[in-house]
Design a protein around this motif. Structure first.
Motif, PDB file in Angstrom:
ATOM      1  N   UNK A   1       0.854  -1.193   0.000  1.00 45.94           N
ATOM      2  CA  UNK A   1       0.000   0.000   0.000  1.00 45.94           C
ATOM      3  C   UNK A   1       0.889   1.241   0.000  1.00 45.94           C
ATOM      4  N   UNK A   2       0.708   2.050  -1.039  1.00 47.19           N
ATOM      5  CA  UNK A   2       1.533   3.252  -1.205  1.00 47.19           C
ATOM      6  C   UNK A   2       0.894   4.399  -0.401  1.00 47.19           C
ATOM      7  N   UNK A   3       1.548   4.746   0.686  1.00 45.61           N
ATOM      8  CA  UNK A   3       0.963   5.694   1.650  1.00 45.61           C
ATOM      9  C   UNK A   3       0.747   7.088   1.051  1.00 45.61           C
ATOM     10  N   UNK A   4       1.615   7.489   0.142  1.00 42.72           N
ATOM     11  CA  UNK A   4       1.487   8.840  -0.428  1.00 42.72           C
ATOM     12  C   UNK A   4       0.733   8.856  -1.758  1.00 42.72           C
ATOM     13  N   UNK A   5       0.016   7.793  -2.072  1.00 49.92           N
ATOM     14  CA  UNK A   5      -0.786   7.768  -3.297  1.00 49.92           C
ATOM     15  C   UNK A   5      -0.047   7.105  -4.448  1.00 49.92           C
ATOM     16  N   UNK A   6      -0.709   7.081  -5.609  1.00 48.96           N
ATOM     17  CA  UNK A   6      -0.146   6.420  -6.788  1.00 48.96           C
ATOM     18  C   UNK A   6       0.619   7.397  -7.649  1.00 48.96           C
ATOM     19  N   UNK A   7       1.081   6.892  -8.804  1.00 54.69           N
ATOM     20  CA  UNK A   7       1.924   7.739  -9.662  1.00 54.69           C
ATOM     21  C   UNK A   7       1.205   9.019 -10.079  1.00 54.69           C
TER      22      UNK A   7
ATOM     23  N   UNK B   1      -4.817   4.973  -1.739  1.00 55.19           N
ATOM     24  CA  UNK B   1      -5.987   5.848  -1.702  1.00 55.19           C
ATOM     25  C   UNK B   1      -5.618   7.124  -2.443  1.00 55.19           C
ATOM     26  N   UNK B   2      -6.573   7.629  -3.189  1.00 58.85           N
ATOM     27  CA  UNK B   2      -6.317   8.797  -4.023  1.00 58.85           C
ATOM     28  C   UNK B   2      -5.661   9.939  -3.230  1.00 58.85           C
ATOM     29  N   UNK B   3      -4.513  10.382  -3.703  1.00 52.81           N
ATOM     30  CA  UNK B   3      -3.823  11.496  -3.055  1.00 52.81           C
ATOM     31  C   UNK B   3      -3.139  11.129  -1.758  1.00 52.81           C
TER      32      UNK B   3
END
Ligand code: SF4
Length: 331
Positions: A47-53, A85-87
């Motif tokens: 899970x990417x804590x700071x959002x996606x690319x 999660x978005x953003x």
């Protein structure tokens, strides 16, 4: 929840390791490989804590983490998937009279959106509380736990399957974790889908974790090389005064960004209401490595690229962050 009997590995359709890149989830991966689970059966979910690319706002996480996890997957020939999660953290922190962001997952290079339809409109504009209570410490559920669950519950590939979810909690980390079961039904279990949760390193001590690295000469996440004992968020809300001082030293721009958001929100990360600057002033730099490799490790940790070729060390060396106590976040 009750303890459950796990199935033989070959009977699961999917074995998912929740892979943060940190030592405990990495030890789970090493252990499963030692037990003979074929890499083709395993999946790493991060899970990417700071959002996606597309919607990334670099705020809390180590820049290198996703690339490190991807390199680990490539090294062992294991499929790696990312969800967010978005953003990310920033959007959740700045939420004002609105629903939480949509969840996204990336699968075989394609991005899928799971829109947020339910829930209540809410305003955050305050940092998550430094509390074991997940209703107050909203970062862990909103950016990790719920994101994982939402993807597992909605991804068409995992419907009506038998799934084993592996996580790296250890009892010695906290009194809360001391009570965790080694196995139980996962919260995503349903009538149509069997989901078991397994914590294979629940009773391991830190030495056993590092032994797994040593026998492979495997390079730990660069955070450990820099003196962090846990690889959670770089700017984890639970960071000690020393860790804030160390962050200010190696990544002054990131530190300044967090300081500026504290001022903008008029709310401090520390629940005792000490500002980040004051807290960092109480800390020291003794944890940072003293040798001339410091700038190499800093560059590695703050880079967005990491290749599998860097994963095997010529000679194993215990990282500066080993055995420094449970400093840093719980997830
Ligand atoms: S590592 Fe720290 S800041 Fe990041 S999600 Fe977990 S508790 Fe929150």
């Amino acid at each position: 929840m009750k303890k459950v009997e796990l199935l033989p590995f070959q009977e699961y359709d999917h074995i998912i390791i929740s892979e943060s890149g940190g030592k405990d989830s990495m030890a789970c991966l090493f252990y499963l490989l030692d037990l003979g689970v074929p890499p083709s059966k395993l999946e790493l979910w991060h899970q990417s804590v700071d959002g996606g690319k597309e919607d990334h706002v670099e705020l809390m996480d180590w820049p290198v983490t996703e690339s490190y996890v991807e390199a680990v997957g490539n090294h062992f020939g294991i499929k790696t998937s990312f969800q967010w999660r978005s953003g990310g953290f920033f959007n959740e922190l700045m939420r004002k009279d609105s629903l939480t962001g949509d969840v996204y997952y990336c699968d075989d290079g394609e991005i899928f959106r799971l829109p947020t339809k339910g829930g209540k409109k809410n305003t955050r504009l305050m940092w998550p509380a430094m509390s074991p209570d997940l209703r107050k410490r909203y970062c862990s559920p909103y950016l990790k736990i719920d994101v994982f669950r939402r993807v597992l519950n909605n991804h068409p590939r995992y419907k009506e399957k038998k799934i084993l979810v592996v996580t790296g909690e250890r009892r010695e980390e906290s009194s809360n974790r001391a009570k965790y079961l080694e196995t139980e039904l996962h919260t995503c279990n349903s009538k149509k889908r069997l989901v078991h949760a397994w914590r294979p390193v629940i009773d391991w001590n830190e030495q056993q974790i590092w032994d797994q690295y040593e026998k492979r000469r495997f390079l730990p996440h660069p955070a450990y090389l820099l003196g962090w004992n846990r690889t959670s968020c770089f700017g984890c809300i639970f960071s000690t005064a020393d860790l804030w001082a160390m962050m200010r030293e190696i990544a002054p721009e990131r530190f300044a960004k967090l300081v500026s958001i504290e001022k903008q929100l008029n709310h401090t990360i520390d629940t005792k209401r000490i500002s980040l600057e004051e807290k960092a002033n109480l800390g020291g730099l003794d944890g940072l490595p003293k040798d001339n490799r410091l700038s190499k490790w800093v560059n590695m940790a703050l880079s967005h690229t990491f290749t599998s070729e860097d994963l095997i060390m010529n000679k194993w060396e215990s990282p500066a962050g080993a055995f420094r106590g449970n400093v840093g976040g719980p997830c």
